[in-house]
Design an enzyme around this catalytic site. Structure first.
Site: not given
Ligand SMILES: *Cc1c(COP(=O)(O)O)cnc(C)c1O
Length: 432
Positions: A107
């Site tokens: 993220k």
């Molecule tokens: C947000 C997140 C996901 C999910 O990703 P999406 O793009 O919402 O499918 C998977 N793993 C981690 C560690 C995350 O923080």
């Protein structure tokens, strides 16, 4: 480039509007009006380009000349300040480590690109941009770190007191400067309600230039396509077909991969791997999309009962189910299977998976049962130290905390404690 709403392709806005609004007024999600196929020479030179150079080419074709090239270059360089290495953990199975950013999860890419764009838009106007964000942990830390010291921006993080982990709390309460943390006596839903209410308050909107850093923002999606190209460029093997397995919750990562494929990256197949919240794998099996309340699992960043980017996936395929099914395979796993995967990879390969990456790995193993001559890459979406309790229990061994996470633990928390009634938030924002 203009962006349309997935609810109505005739509603088009500029990049600036799409990024500042986040969600379209008709509750649709913004998509780029066209997804250009990148030229052959780009793919021929892929292996010689740096991650930042790849990111710039991809961003330029999805954004066009809405912002000057020099600014876009600066924003991409600000986004990609860390590597995303491919690590081979078994024959033809690679972990794409997306956790080398400041808050140890993928993220960081989206948050940093968004902060770069909003910083640019802020520099084009007199008014400072105020970003309101409600968090249950991870989004707050990625957004706070992404916007830290970005001129013309101010971030207010609302989080539920006592309901985020210590390390998450430290990551957005210790920065200071343009980042303020409001510790709300309530739940995550209260925080979200407060943010929503602030956006409907005309006086506040008059006084401040308010925006959110919501995960559905197109600016958070675009940089996530960069690392598919960069991962591909790191592969030495050129004869086998390539599949990506993506541990999924809101399906932003998969959608970014599908966009990369649409731009010409030769990806054979995507595997959408989920925990027990298997809304999309069930859809791929039954053609029925049935959102339901999420259940709690050990891969909790994927505990999503109504995946927001599903609308974008359908839109990319113009609601053609068979087209979608050709490109995506779905699998889902229990906590027990996730734990077993973490344990067995640690014991046999001395590699530590986090619970989300473990689900991506399992997806590849299942796919390989029926496909040969294939290279598989799974997205390792977070550092295992972020989920140290779960991981330690599974692997029966200590998880080392990276230095940059340790640094945060030594800093002093600064937050403003607040009751969950809107009048308190309002008063605070008026006085800002
Ligand atoms: C947000 C997140 C996901 C999910 O990703 P999406 O793009 O919402 O499918 C998977 N793993 C981690 C560690 C995350 O923080």
């Amino acid at each position: 480039m203009n962006y349309y709403s997935t609810n109505n392709r005739n509603v088009k806005v500029s990049l600036r509007e799409a990024v500042i609004q986040g969600l379209a007024p008709d509750n649709g999600l913004y998509m780029p009006e066209s997804i250009p196929i990148l030229p052959a020479f780009f793919f021929q030179s892929l292996q010689r380009l740096s991650f930042q150079e790849i990111g710039f080419e991809v961003a330029k074709s999805l954004i066009g000349n809405d912002i000057p090239e020099s600014e876009l270059k600066r924003i991409v360089d600000h986004t990609i300040q860390f590597d995303a290495p491919l690590v081979e953990i078994e024959n033809d199975i690679f972990s794409l480590e997306l956790f080398h950013g400041p808050t140890l999860a993928f993220k960081d890419f989206g948050a940093r690109f968004l902060s770069g764009l909003l910083g640019y838009f802020a520099s084009q106007q007199d008014k400072e941009i105020t970003i309101l964000v409600a968090t249950s942990g991870d989004t707050g830390s990625a957004v706070a770190n992404g916007f830290f010291n970005v001129p013309g921006t101010k971030v207010i993080v609302l989080y539920p007191s006592g309901k985020v982990s210590d390390i998450q709390e430290k990551q957005f309460t210790t920065l200071g400067g343009n980042i303020t943390a409001l510790e709300i006596d309530g739940t995550f839903d209260d925080c979200q309600r407060l943010v929503k209410q602030a956006f409907t308050d005309d006086d506040l909107k008059q006084k401040h230039f308010l925006t959110s850093a919501n995960s559905i923002n197109i600016a958070r999606l675009i940089p996530q396509s960069f690392y598919y190209f960069n991962a591909f460029s790191q592969l030495k093997e050129r004869q086998k077909s390539v599949v990506f397995s993506v541990p999924s919750g809101n399906f932003g990562n998969v959608t970014a991969g599908l966009i990369a494929k649409r731009m010409g990256l030769p990806i054979q197949q995507f595997i959408a791997a989920t925990n027990q919240n298997d809304i999309v794998p069930a859809y791929l099996r039954t053609k029925l999309f049935s959102p339901r309340p999420s259940v709690q699992t050990i891969s909790n960043a994927m505990d999503v009962g109504n995946p927001s980017n599903f609308a974008r996936m359908l839109d990319l395929y113009q609601h053609d189910f068979d087209g979608l099914l050709k490109d995506i395979t779905g699998f889902h796993y229990s906590d027990e299977e996730t734990n077993d995967a973490m344990r067995s990879i640690f014991k046999s390969k001395n590699y530590t998976l986090d619970p989300h990456g473990a689900i991506g790995y399992l997806g590849l193993k299942d796919y390989f049962r029926t496909h040969s001559n294939t290279v598989g890459i799974f997205l390792e979406t977070a550092h295992p130290a972020k989920f140290d309790k779960v991981v330690q229990r599974a692997i029966e061994s200590e998880v080392k905390m990276p230095a940059r996470l340790q640094e945060f633990m030594g800093l002093t928390k600064k937050s403003i404690r607040m009751r969950s009634d809107f009048e308190y938030l309002r008063e605070f924002l008026v006085g800002l």
